[in-house]
Write a protein that holds these residues in place. Sequence first.
Motif, PDB file in Angstrom:
ATOM      1  N   GLU A   1      -9.398 -38.595 -71.313  1.00 15.05           N
ATOM      2  CA  GLU A   1      -8.522 -38.034 -72.347  1.00 15.05           C
ATOM      3  C   GLU A   1      -7.138 -38.659 -72.295  1.00 15.05           C
ATOM      4  O   GLU A   1      -6.524 -38.927 -73.336  1.00 15.05           O
ATOM      5  CB  GLU A   1      -8.418 -36.523 -72.187  1.00 15.05           C
ATOM      6  N   GLN A   2      -6.652 -38.901 -71.090  1.00 12.31           N
ATOM      7  CA  GLN A   2      -5.338 -39.512 -70.914  1.00 12.31           C
ATOM      8  C   GLN A   2      -5.320 -40.905 -71.544  1.00 12.31           C
ATOM      9  O   GLN A   2      -4.368 -41.270 -72.224  1.00 12.31           O
ATOM     10  CB  GLN A   2      -5.007 -39.591 -69.418  1.00 12.31           C
ATOM     11  N   ARG A   3      -6.375 -41.648 -71.327  1.00 16.32           N
ATOM     12  CA  ARG A   3      -6.451 -42.998 -71.901  1.00 16.32           C
ATOM     13  C   ARG A   3      -6.530 -42.942 -73.427  1.00 16.32           C
ATOM     14  O   ARG A   3      -5.941 -43.778 -74.108  1.00 16.32           O
ATOM     15  CB  ARG A   3      -7.655 -43.738 -71.329  1.00 16.32           C
ATOM     16  N   GLU A   4      -7.266 -41.958 -73.959  1.00 17.98           N
ATOM     17  CA  GLU A   4      -7.366 -41.797 -75.416  1.00 17.98           C
ATOM     18  C   GLU A   4      -6.015 -41.414 -76.015  1.00 17.98           C
ATOM     19  O   GLU A   4      -5.637 -41.927 -77.067  1.00 17.98           O
ATOM     20  CB  GLU A   4      -8.390 -40.716 -75.766  1.00 17.98           C
ATOM     21  N   GLN A   5      -5.295 -40.526 -75.343  1.00 12.15           N
ATOM     22  CA  GLN A   5      -4.022 -40.031 -75.868  1.00 12.15           C
ATOM     23  C   GLN A   5      -2.939 -41.086 -75.826  1.00 12.15           C
ATOM     24  O   GLN A   5      -2.201 -41.284 -76.782  1.00 12.15           O
ATOM     25  CB  GLN A   5      -3.533 -38.828 -75.054  1.00 12.15           C
TER      26      GLN A   5
ATOM     27  N   LYS B   1      -3.866 -30.399 -72.449  1.00  9.26           N
ATOM     28  CA  LYS B   1      -2.726 -30.469 -71.528  1.00  9.26           C
ATOM     29  C   LYS B   1      -2.706 -29.253 -70.601  1.00  9.26           C
ATOM     30  O   LYS B   1      -2.498 -29.386 -69.396  1.00  9.26           O
ATOM     31  CB  LYS B   1      -1.412 -30.559 -72.307  1.00  9.26           C
ATOM     32  N   LEU B   2      -2.918 -28.065 -71.187  1.00  7.46           N
ATOM     33  CA  LEU B   2      -2.925 -26.855 -70.360  1.00  7.46           C
ATOM     34  C   LEU B   2      -4.100 -26.843 -69.387  1.00  7.46           C
ATOM     35  O   LEU B   2      -3.958 -26.428 -68.238  1.00  7.46           O
ATOM     36  CB  LEU B   2      -2.953 -25.606 -71.235  1.00  7.46           C
ATOM     37  N   ARG B   3      -5.272 -27.297 -69.844  1.00  7.32           N
ATOM     38  CA  ARG B   3      -6.421 -27.369 -68.943  1.00  7.32           C
ATOM     39  C   ARG B   3      -6.109 -28.323 -67.792  1.00  7.32           C
ATOM     40  O   ARG B   3      -6.380 -28.022 -66.634  1.00  7.32           O
ATOM     41  CB  ARG B   3      -7.681 -27.821 -69.687  1.00  7.32           C
ATOM     42  N   GLY B   4      -5.508 -29.459 -68.091  1.00  9.73           N
ATOM     43  CA  GLY B   4      -5.141 -30.412 -67.049  1.00  9.73           C
ATOM     44  C   GLY B   4      -4.196 -29.793 -66.037  1.00  9.73           C
ATOM     45  O   GLY B   4      -4.344 -29.988 -64.826  1.00  9.73           O
ATOM     46  N   LEU B   5      -3.233 -29.032 -66.527  1.00 12.26           N
ATOM     47  CA  LEU B   5      -2.301 -28.337 -65.636  1.00 12.26           C
ATOM     48  C   LEU B   5      -3.055 -27.372 -64.730  1.00 12.26           C
ATOM     49  O   LEU B   5      -2.835 -27.329 -63.518  1.00 12.26           O
ATOM     50  CB  LEU B   5      -1.250 -27.597 -66.469  1.00 12.26           C
TER      51      LEU B   5
END
Length: 194
Positions: free
Chosen positions: A92-96, A153-157
């Motif tokens: 997801e980070q790479r996509e964003q 983002k919240l899930r990642g946190l």
Amino acid sequence: MAAADSPSAALRRDLCSRGIRLAGKMRADVVDLLDAYVEQQGLDASASVEAVEGVPLAAVERWDEQTGTQRLLENLAAYRAFRALLAQMLEEQREQLGEADAGLGRALAAVLLQVSAFAYHLEELLRLESRGTPDEEEDGPPPPPRLSLFEQKLRGLGVLRELAQWAVRSVRDLRQLAKPSPATGAAPSLAESP
């Protein structure tokens, strides 16, 4: 030769000691990653995140009543779940961001590698006790539903916060496993340890 000096007991103590060092390093790296993640994602560090689906909780009732094998199996299941969750976060980070923030991607990849190595380490401890390891498919979380960017983002946190707590729990569990039995001076078997 005393039981405490047996090759199996010495190997268990060595594996526990190395695991404690790995978990301590992992926790430090996760805390650093958490700080960078909060800043890069524009989140409030004190944001409250409810339990995230698929994220194993480090808190456990009656921790002191668990056997060594239960401790190892729960740790292994948790780190396998974190491995899948971190891989998804990295994607997801790479996509964003693409390559816009390669530093955060590298830090996520490094923690993912540490989680994978720690899971392997736990498997070695289970093999030492001839317990075998559970099949991986049983432990992985189901694929999560597609989330909005903010929800990701919240899930990642939540994932990173709970991973930091698991690292603390893992150190406690491994210290408990490495303790010698008070009666014999030998390390307790994983099935017998509290």
